[in-house]
Design a protein around this motif. Sequence first.
Motif, PDB file in Angstrom:
ATOM      1  N   MET A   1       0.904  -1.072  -0.054  1.00 31.00           N
ATOM      2  CA  MET A   1       0.156  -0.065  -0.026  1.00 31.00           C
ATOM      3  C   MET A   1       0.868   1.263   0.001  1.00 31.00           C
ATOM      4  O   MET A   1       0.608   2.182  -0.787  1.00 31.00           O
ATOM      5  CB  MET A   1      -0.960  -0.075   1.326  1.00 31.00           C
ATOM      6  N   GLU A   2       1.916   1.305   0.983  1.00 33.93           N
ATOM      7  CA  GLU A   2       2.822   2.484   0.991  1.00 33.93           C
ATOM      8  C   GLU A   2       3.326   2.817  -0.272  1.00 33.93           C
ATOM      9  O   GLU A   2       3.710   3.914  -0.699  1.00 33.93           O
ATOM     10  CB  GLU A   2       3.655   2.306   2.105  1.00 33.93           C
ATOM     11  N   SER A   3       3.514   1.781  -1.194  1.00 31.49           N
ATOM     12  CA  SER A   3       4.566   2.051  -2.313  1.00 31.49           C
ATOM     13  C   SER A   3       3.625   2.787  -3.528  1.00 31.49           C
ATOM     14  O   SER A   3       4.306   3.203  -4.529  1.00 31.49           O
ATOM     15  CB  SER A   3       5.004   0.673  -2.929  1.00 31.49           C
ATOM     16  N   LEU A   4       2.348   2.737  -3.271  1.00 29.38           N
ATOM     17  CA  LEU A   4       1.263   3.315  -4.416  1.00 29.38           C
ATOM     18  C   LEU A   4       1.293   4.844  -3.968  1.00 29.38           C
ATOM     19  O   LEU A   4       0.599   5.563  -4.885  1.00 29.38           O
ATOM     20  CB  LEU A   4       0.174   2.754  -4.126  1.00 29.38           C
ATOM     21  N   GLU A 152     -10.464   4.508 -10.604  1.00 31.64           N
ATOM     22  CA  GLU A 152      -9.808   3.922  -9.284  1.00 31.64           C
ATOM     23  C   GLU A 152     -10.415   4.930  -8.228  1.00 31.64           C
ATOM     24  O   GLU A 152     -10.226   4.645  -7.119  1.00 31.64           O
ATOM     25  CB  GLU A 152      -8.176   4.417  -9.540  1.00 31.64           C
ATOM     26  N   LYS A 153     -10.914   6.263  -8.498  1.00 31.85           N
ATOM     27  CA  LYS A 153     -11.502   7.117  -7.572  1.00 31.85           C
ATOM     28  C   LYS A 153     -10.494   7.736  -6.666  1.00 31.85           C
ATOM     29  O   LYS A 153     -10.928   8.274  -5.972  1.00 31.85           O
ATOM     30  CB  LYS A 153     -12.769   6.378  -6.989  1.00 31.85           C
ATOM     31  N   ALA A 154      -9.242   7.397  -6.742  1.00 32.60           N
ATOM     32  CA  ALA A 154      -8.337   8.136  -5.957  1.00 32.60           C
ATOM     33  C   ALA A 154      -6.949   8.325  -6.777  1.00 32.60           C
ATOM     34  O   ALA A 154      -6.699   7.164  -7.906  1.00 32.60           O
ATOM     35  CB  ALA A 154      -8.142   7.295  -4.876  1.00 32.60           C
ATOM     36  N   THR A 155      -6.203   9.147  -6.682  1.00 34.86           N
ATOM     37  CA  THR A 155      -4.919   9.333  -7.244  1.00 34.86           C
ATOM     38  C   THR A 155      -3.780   8.355  -6.639  1.00 34.86           C
ATOM     39  O   THR A 155      -3.792   8.068  -5.423  1.00 34.86           O
ATOM     40  CB  THR A 155      -4.105  10.791  -7.240  1.00 34.86           C
ATOM     41  N   THR A 156      -2.879   7.797  -7.376  1.00 37.65           N
ATOM     42  CA  THR A 156      -1.748   6.999  -7.111  1.00 37.65           C
ATOM     43  C   THR A 156      -0.492   7.775  -7.467  1.00 37.65           C
ATOM     44  O   THR A 156      -0.473   8.879  -8.310  1.00 37.65           O
ATOM     45  CB  THR A 156      -1.969   5.541  -7.410  1.00 37.65           C
ATOM     46  N   MET A 188      10.894  15.261  -8.208  1.00 39.51           N
ATOM     47  CA  MET A 188       9.796  15.763  -7.245  1.00 39.51           C
ATOM     48  C   MET A 188       8.404  15.072  -7.590  1.00 39.51           C
ATOM     49  O   MET A 188       8.020  14.770  -8.797  1.00 39.51           O
ATOM     50  CB  MET A 188       9.738  17.044  -7.121  1.00 39.51           C
ATOM     51  N   ALA A 189       7.525  14.778  -6.409  1.00 37.18           N
ATOM     52  CA  ALA A 189       6.465  13.954  -6.536  1.00 37.18           C
ATOM     53  C   ALA A 189       5.296  14.986  -7.243  1.00 37.18           C
ATOM     54  O   ALA A 189       5.304  16.143  -6.868  1.00 37.18           O
ATOM     55  CB  ALA A 189       5.691  13.276  -5.488  1.00 37.18           C
ATOM     56  N   VAL A 190       4.492  14.366  -8.421  1.00 36.95           N
ATOM     57  CA  VAL A 190       3.486  15.122  -9.045  1.00 36.95           C
ATOM     58  C   VAL A 190       2.410  15.460  -8.403  1.00 36.95           C
ATOM     59  O   VAL A 190       1.695  16.419  -8.283  1.00 36.95           O
ATOM     60  CB  VAL A 190       3.120  14.443 -10.384  1.00 36.95           C
ATOM     61  N   THR A 191       2.307  14.602  -7.498  1.00 35.97           N
ATOM     62  CA  THR A 191       0.929  14.400  -6.631  1.00 35.97           C
ATOM     63  C   THR A 191       1.277  13.709  -5.190  1.00 35.97           C
ATOM     64  O   THR A 191       2.236  12.994  -5.067  1.00 35.97           O
ATOM     65  CB  THR A 191      -0.344  14.017  -7.020  1.00 35.97           C
ATOM     66  N   THR A 192       0.720  14.092  -4.114  1.00 31.99           N
ATOM     67  CA  THR A 192       1.130  13.537  -2.929  1.00 31.99           C
ATOM     68  C   THR A 192      -0.202  12.914  -2.391  1.00 31.99           C
ATOM     69  O   THR A 192      -1.480  13.039  -2.768  1.00 31.99           O
ATOM     70  CB  THR A 192       1.536  14.435  -1.880  1.00 31.99           C
ATOM     71  N   LEU A 193      -0.145  12.015  -1.174  1.00 32.32           N
ATOM     72  CA  LEU A 193      -1.418  11.366  -0.664  1.00 32.32           C
ATOM     73  C   LEU A 193      -2.343  12.418  -0.347  1.00 32.32           C
ATOM     74  O   LEU A 193      -3.601  11.767  -0.392  1.00 32.32           O
ATOM     75  CB  LEU A 193      -0.632  10.778   0.843  1.00 32.32           C
ATOM     76  N   THR A 194      -2.394  13.503   0.102  1.00 35.02           N
ATOM     77  CA  THR A 194      -3.334  14.526   0.603  1.00 35.02           C
ATOM     78  C   THR A 194      -3.563  15.454  -0.461  1.00 35.02           C
ATOM     79  O   THR A 194      -4.319  16.612   0.206  1.00 35.02           O
ATOM     80  CB  THR A 194      -3.280  14.636   2.158  1.00 35.02           C
TER      81      THR A 194
END
Length: 405
Positions: A1-4, A152-156, A188-194
Amino acid sequence: MESLFNVNRIPDSRTKLMTALYFPFGLALVIIRLFITLHALLVTCLLPKCAATSFILKTIFGVIGIQVIIQEDGRKDKDAKVIVSNHVSNLDHMIIDFIIANITPDIVGLSSFMQWLTGFKDFGSSKGADVLEDNIRKFVGESKFPVLLHPEKATTNGAGLLKFMSFPFSLGKVQPVALQATRWPMTMAVTTLTSNIYQDFLWSLFVPYTIYKVKLLPEEECREGESVEEFAERVRKNIADSLGVPLTEFTWSDKQEFVKRLEEEERARRQEEQRKAMQKSTESLPSNRSVSDPELQRMVQQVQDVLPDIPAPAILKDLEKTREVDQTITNILEGKVLSETTEQSKSNLMDIRKKINLDIAPSQQKYGDTTFHRVASNRMLSLEERKQIMLETARQRYKEKHGLV
């Protein structure tokens, strides 16, 4: 899960250093690019939604550092009324709209102005999932523009695919789209968890380039005898194979639970840090009541008359517990009071013990047997005898000094 998912946008210390050095240039880019973005908003106001408008917007976004590259175009009929894609950022709907003019439903309940600003359309999500799905189904049957949905209804972070919801695949033929997104030259990440759409967009203005790679896969229809769930899984596998990423068994609700768990862990960590800080502060300083208590101060002075090398805060801390001068002196000589103080204080205690022994006449230094006993109980008896001599000597000095004998 964390790797996504990427919890932090800046992954390591090296990137943080590069970002700090780059910050003045990045800030200048944000200001300049915001003015250019106003032209993009002007285009959406003046021109109708069509392929030409999408091309103009794609060009403008290329100027502000958001590059869109079509790596593969496997479309044939180009008549699918539903577009489905993996979800790698909050800007995905804009990127796909630059290639295929579409309508993206608002599923989070934005205001009318924010829907217009971000390119979403209200389908009644505030009234519940059933109303939202009915309105989308009706729109698909009437509109000339396709509807873009993210199953997916959510970003990864693009490292794998979440389970697809089945609703988009019940609407008929679908156009699968595979997306990948990277930053350049920074990792740098394009998007983050929140993160939300505004944060992702501002960071895209800040960095030199954000590159979206798009693959338009062949249209897919539900086969005879195939359930909607099987159809969704087949399309998901095709997208995953195109991207070279694994399929996972996690869903968007698992991501929500993951976010809640991280928030609870962070809250618990902060509370523990605050508790330790308060405890350390409390232990390092005597209480206000103790400092202002004249009786305790008198007792501290009495102990220091006997043991002048012991710090007053350490004596005061033990007196708060014992409320007895004699007991505190005993605790100091046994090493209980200074167990958590400085090495210098421990050294002072050793000197005190040596002085006490030196003050005893040789005839009075009854250390027990002079031989080393084989039996442990006999050896411990000698140790207890020496301790009693030390304690008795300290008490005697205290009584003589205060005229109690």
